[in-house]
Design a protein around this motif. Sequence first.
Motif: not given
Length: 278
Positions: A50-54, A89-99, A104-106
């Motif tokens: 599991q990878h934290p998003l927040i 509080n549901r307006n987030k976009m999270v950018v995640f690098d698979i490698k 990368l950004q929120k």
Amino acid sequence: MEKFTLEILFQIIGIGSASGLFFNNDSLYIIGDNSGFLYEYNMQNQQLNQHPLIDNPTQNIPKNLKPDFESLTHHNDTLYVFGSASTENRNKMVVFDIKSKTILQKNNLVDLYAVMQNFGSIKPEDFNLEGAVFDGENWYLFNRGNGISNKNTIFTIHAKSLGDEFALVATNYKLPKIKGVRSSFTDAILVEDKIYFLSTAEDTKSTYDDGEILGSFIGRIDLKTMKIDFTQKITSTNKFEGLTFYKKENNKIEFLLCEDNDTELLETKIFKLTLPIK
């Protein structure tokens, strides 16, 4: 349509209320709408990471506080995770690098969503994004029409980044009904020049409160015309909210699906859906 098959492929312990998934190199990336994690499940060794998003994530966030991650899309080696935008509080976009397995950004997309609501004539209480597709040039965001207005809308945003200037198109759809209840978008993916989507009939007039599940459909939209090619009812009991491409062979196409069971139980069934290629 010729006969389809739907079967339970396996079950994952440790994930609840699954709402989106992406298959890549024997790994399934999964989000849950009440979780603060991105899950990575290796289908070969059955290992779950599991990878934290927040910040300070948990697996069962209270409904009034959760980021409500409902949409997962990818381009190249990047995953994009979207909240539903159905509350502040549901307006987030999270950018995640698979490698690198790093964030990368929120982004907070509240300003973009305000423009989309105004452009699409959708009231804030009827705005509920549950599907996303990115092809490198265009974003397709799917509003689930389970509010009072039944606005099943695809927003096409022409921009390489959602922070750039953009051109916007809104296309409305009337999706099939079950027992008088119109189904509404719950996920979508791009396969070549076709968008495959899921829709569920849920007996509710609220983007916040759950209702009785009456069944789910799969359908397909031609990317060039943005018109629906077909829809097919695939269940009378499941609320499918996640769809990913699995394989294509012998004139058949296979998808993996996950369902939101609307409970705090940390168990997720992964289904395989096989369709004839039309």
